[in-house]
Design a protein around this motif. Structure first.
Motif, PDB file in Angstrom:
ATOM      1  N   ALA A  78       0.841  -1.813   0.152  1.00 48.98           N
ATOM      2  CA  ALA A  78      -0.043  -0.093   0.224  1.00 48.98           C
ATOM      3  C   ALA A  78       0.993   1.175  -0.273  1.00 48.98           C
ATOM      4  O   ALA A  78       0.484   2.426  -0.325  1.00 48.98           O
ATOM      5  CB  ALA A  78      -0.882  -0.431   1.624  1.00 48.98           C
ATOM      6  N   LEU A  79       2.151   1.265   0.949  1.00 49.26           N
ATOM      7  CA  LEU A  79       3.338   2.332   0.656  1.00 49.26           C
ATOM      8  C   LEU A  79       3.525   2.712  -0.830  1.00 49.26           C
ATOM      9  O   LEU A  79       3.462   3.787  -1.176  1.00 49.26           O
ATOM     10  CB  LEU A  79       3.742   2.282   1.782  1.00 49.26           C
ATOM     11  CG  LEU A  79       3.601   2.214   3.683  1.00 49.26           C
ATOM     12  CD1 LEU A  79       4.829   2.082   4.192  1.00 49.26           C
ATOM     13  CD2 LEU A  79       2.982   3.694   3.875  1.00 49.26           C
ATOM     14  N   ALA A  80       3.841   1.095  -1.049  1.00 45.83           N
ATOM     15  CA  ALA A  80       4.524   1.944  -2.885  1.00 45.83           C
ATOM     16  C   ALA A  80       3.256   2.655  -2.983  1.00 45.83           C
ATOM     17  O   ALA A  80       3.433   3.761  -4.054  1.00 45.83           O
ATOM     18  CB  ALA A  80       4.500   0.013  -3.044  1.00 45.83           C
ATOM     19  N   HIS A  81       2.039   1.799  -2.986  1.00 43.29           N
ATOM     20  CA  HIS A  81       0.869   2.715  -3.938  1.00 43.29           C
ATOM     21  C   HIS A  81       0.710   4.431  -4.236  1.00 43.29           C
ATOM     22  O   HIS A  81       1.185   4.855  -5.182  1.00 43.29           O
ATOM     23  CB  HIS A  81      -0.776   2.531  -3.859  1.00 43.29           C
ATOM     24  CG  HIS A  81      -0.507   0.724  -4.978  1.00 43.29           C
ATOM     25  ND1 HIS A  81      -0.994   0.444  -5.848  1.00 43.29           N
ATOM     26  CD2 HIS A  81      -0.253  -0.220  -5.514  1.00 43.29           C
ATOM     27  CE1 HIS A  81      -1.287  -0.708  -6.343  1.00 43.29           C
ATOM     28  NE2 HIS A  81      -0.342  -1.080  -6.084  1.00 43.29           N
TER      29      HIS A  81
ATOM     30  N   GLN B 116       8.074  -8.077  -9.062  1.00 41.59           N
ATOM     31  CA  GLN B 116       8.075  -7.249 -10.399  1.00 41.59           C
ATOM     32  C   GLN B 116       6.334  -6.749 -10.444  1.00 41.59           C
ATOM     33  O   GLN B 116       5.878  -6.148 -11.126  1.00 41.59           O
ATOM     34  CB  GLN B 116       8.433  -8.748 -11.125  1.00 41.59           C
ATOM     35  CG  GLN B 116       8.245  -8.417 -12.312  1.00 41.59           C
ATOM     36  CD  GLN B 116       8.728  -7.558 -12.827  1.00 41.59           C
ATOM     37  OE1 GLN B 116      10.119  -7.073 -12.656  1.00 41.59           O
ATOM     38  NE2 GLN B 116       9.003  -6.310 -14.338  1.00 41.59           N
ATOM     39  N   GLU B 117       5.430  -8.103 -10.256  1.00 37.90           N
ATOM     40  CA  GLU B 117       3.808  -8.337 -10.632  1.00 37.90           C
ATOM     41  C   GLU B 117       3.191  -6.290  -9.635  1.00 37.90           C
ATOM     42  O   GLU B 117       2.869  -5.735 -10.260  1.00 37.90           O
ATOM     43  CB  GLU B 117       3.174  -8.633  -9.587  1.00 37.90           C
ATOM     44  CG  GLU B 117       3.138 -10.276  -9.733  1.00 37.90           C
ATOM     45  CD  GLU B 117       2.746 -11.478  -9.049  1.00 37.90           C
ATOM     46  OE1 GLU B 117       2.134 -11.050  -8.213  1.00 37.90           O
ATOM     47  OE2 GLU B 117       3.076 -12.563  -9.561  1.00 37.90           O
ATOM     48  N   LEU B 118       4.039  -5.852  -8.652  1.00 35.62           N
ATOM     49  CA  LEU B 118       4.068  -4.687  -8.492  1.00 35.62           C
ATOM     50  C   LEU B 118       4.291  -3.657  -8.477  1.00 35.62           C
ATOM     51  O   LEU B 118       3.288  -2.470  -9.417  1.00 35.62           O
ATOM     52  CB  LEU B 118       4.886  -4.747  -7.010  1.00 35.62           C
ATOM     53  CG  LEU B 118       4.417  -3.100  -6.183  1.00 35.62           C
ATOM     54  CD1 LEU B 118       3.368  -3.091  -5.592  1.00 35.62           C
ATOM     55  CD2 LEU B 118       5.324  -2.773  -4.968  1.00 35.62           C
ATOM     56  N   LYS B 119       5.626  -3.548  -9.523  1.00 36.80           N
ATOM     57  CA  LYS B 119       6.036  -2.602 -10.709  1.00 36.80           C
ATOM     58  C   LYS B 119       5.446  -2.568 -11.601  1.00 36.80           C
ATOM     59  O   LYS B 119       5.081  -1.584 -12.015  1.00 36.80           O
ATOM     60  CB  LYS B 119       7.729  -3.222 -10.899  1.00 36.80           C
ATOM     61  CG  LYS B 119       8.026  -2.270 -11.639  1.00 36.80           C
ATOM     62  CD  LYS B 119       9.504  -2.586 -12.391  1.00 36.80           C
ATOM     63  CE  LYS B 119      10.414  -1.714 -12.956  1.00 36.80           C
ATOM     64  NZ  LYS B 119      11.531  -2.466 -13.478  1.00 36.80           N
TER      65      LYS B 119
ATOM     66  N   SER C  38       1.420   0.025 -14.793  1.00 43.19           N
ATOM     67  CA  SER C  38       0.085   0.511 -15.645  1.00 43.19           C
ATOM     68  C   SER C  38      -0.910   1.934 -15.299  1.00 43.19           C
ATOM     69  O   SER C  38      -1.700   2.127 -16.639  1.00 43.19           O
ATOM     70  CB  SER C  38      -0.361  -0.337 -15.044  1.00 43.19           C
ATOM     71  OG  SER C  38      -1.300  -0.453 -13.448  1.00 43.19           O
ATOM     72  N   PHE C  39      -0.419   2.706 -14.129  1.00 40.24           N
ATOM     73  CA  PHE C  39      -1.267   3.365 -14.249  1.00 40.24           C
ATOM     74  C   PHE C  39      -1.025   4.263 -14.740  1.00 40.24           C
ATOM     75  O   PHE C  39      -1.807   5.753 -15.659  1.00 40.24           O
ATOM     76  CB  PHE C  39      -1.443   4.271 -12.391  1.00 40.24           C
ATOM     77  CG  PHE C  39      -1.608   3.741 -11.718  1.00 40.24           C
ATOM     78  CD1 PHE C  39      -2.765   2.364 -11.459  1.00 40.24           C
ATOM     79  CD2 PHE C  39      -0.892   2.746 -10.277  1.00 40.24           C
ATOM     80  CE1 PHE C  39      -3.494   2.054 -11.183  1.00 40.24           C
ATOM     81  CE2 PHE C  39      -0.826   1.458 -10.247  1.00 40.24           C
ATOM     82  CZ  PHE C  39      -2.437   1.446  -9.778  1.00 40.24           C
ATOM     83  N   THR C  40       0.170   4.619 -16.290  1.00 45.26           N
ATOM     84  CA  THR C  40       0.752   6.083 -16.858  1.00 45.26           C
ATOM     85  C   THR C  40       1.134   6.051 -17.571  1.00 45.26           C
ATOM     86  O   THR C  40       2.008   4.364 -17.596  1.00 45.26           O
ATOM     87  CB  THR C  40       1.203   7.196 -15.934  1.00 45.26           C
ATOM     88  OG1 THR C  40       1.229   7.848 -17.175  1.00 45.26           O
ATOM     89  CG2 THR C  40       2.120   6.108 -15.715  1.00 45.26           C
TER      90      THR C  40
END
Length: 250
Positions: A29-32, A55-58, A63-65
């Motif tokens: 959540a912090l990464a987001h 890698q999935e988190l990255k 993917s947001f931009t």
């Protein structure tokens, strides 16, 4: 007066952020939160044992931009070992040549298992006490003091740094030790803004384990809600360095 990015006080500026324990739960959540608050050209270092989850988190963050706003590094490392800490510092050091105005280190990694074997107890204390100590020291040396560089260190703490929880002696011990460790850092390094933040009872596997072992049950909160509160604390920058603040105080 806040010293977090005077041109736009609602961002974390152009900087580098290191998050340990980033692959799930509160670290995820912090990464987001951090990804959207760092300015373009910043660097985000995600550290955890599982390279696959990182890698999935990255990929999810990017993917947001359509454009790659940040440089994101995934560091699959065991921070209970010297090799894991050194690798994290090494990757951070590769970015030290870039023009940044903010360094943010979030020490989030934690485990909560019960051990009776001395070797495993020592490993636990290494991961939860020695690792944050040596990692923080290494990153401080990598990004030495200079005009215009802001330094922030977050210790993800717990109410159990202040009070005992039956059956959780190691967890409480590690959290209490880390609270003191970062309080000392605040005294020793006046140019570094230090915060111990207790994220509250979060909807994670750890709370399930607490309920199973102790019978204690809490009203749980989403990790993203607590992560947003921590970001607000950092952006407002009104806390005293070395403070220990709880989710319910923000």
């Amino acid at each position: 007066m806040s010293d977090i990015d005077t041109t736009n006080p609602r961002t974390l500026g152009r900087g580098i952020c290191i998050i340990t324990g980033a692959s799930k739960g509160f670290g995820w959540a912090l990464a987001h939160e951090v990804y959207h608050l760092l300015e373009p050209g910043s660097v985000l270092l995600l550290v955890a044992r599982s390279g696959t989850l990182l890698q999935e988190l990255k990929e999810e963050l990017q993917s947001f931009t359509d454009k790659q706003r940040l440089v994101v590094h995934c560091i699959a490392a065991n921070l209970s070992t010297t090799e894991g800490v050194n690798e994290t510092v090494r990757v951070a050091g590769q970015e030290a040549v870039n023009e940044i105005d903010n360094v943010l280190l979030i020490n989030n990694v934690v485990t909560w298992f019960i051990f009776t074997d001395l070797e495993r107890v020592n490993s636990y204390l290494s991961l939860n006490i020695s690792s944050p100590l040596t990692l923080t020291a290494g990153i401080l040396q990598t990004f030495p003091r200079r005009p215009g560089l802001r330094w922030s260190v977050v210790n993800v703490s717990s109410i159990y740094a202040l009070q005992a929880l039956p059956s959780w002696a190691l967890y409480c011990t590690a959290k209490a030790a880390r609270k003191m460790m970062f309080s000392v850092l605040a005294e020793e390094e006046p140019n570094v803004k230090v915060l111990s933040y207790s994220p509250g009872p979060l909807d994670t596997d750890m709370q399930e384990e607490i309920r199973r072992l102790t019978g204690i049950s809490h009203c749980l909160f989403p990790c993203k809600e607590s992560a947003a509160k921590l970001m607000k604390l950092l952006l407002d920058n009104d806390f005293s360095s070395g403070a220990h603040l709880d989710f319910f105080e923000v």
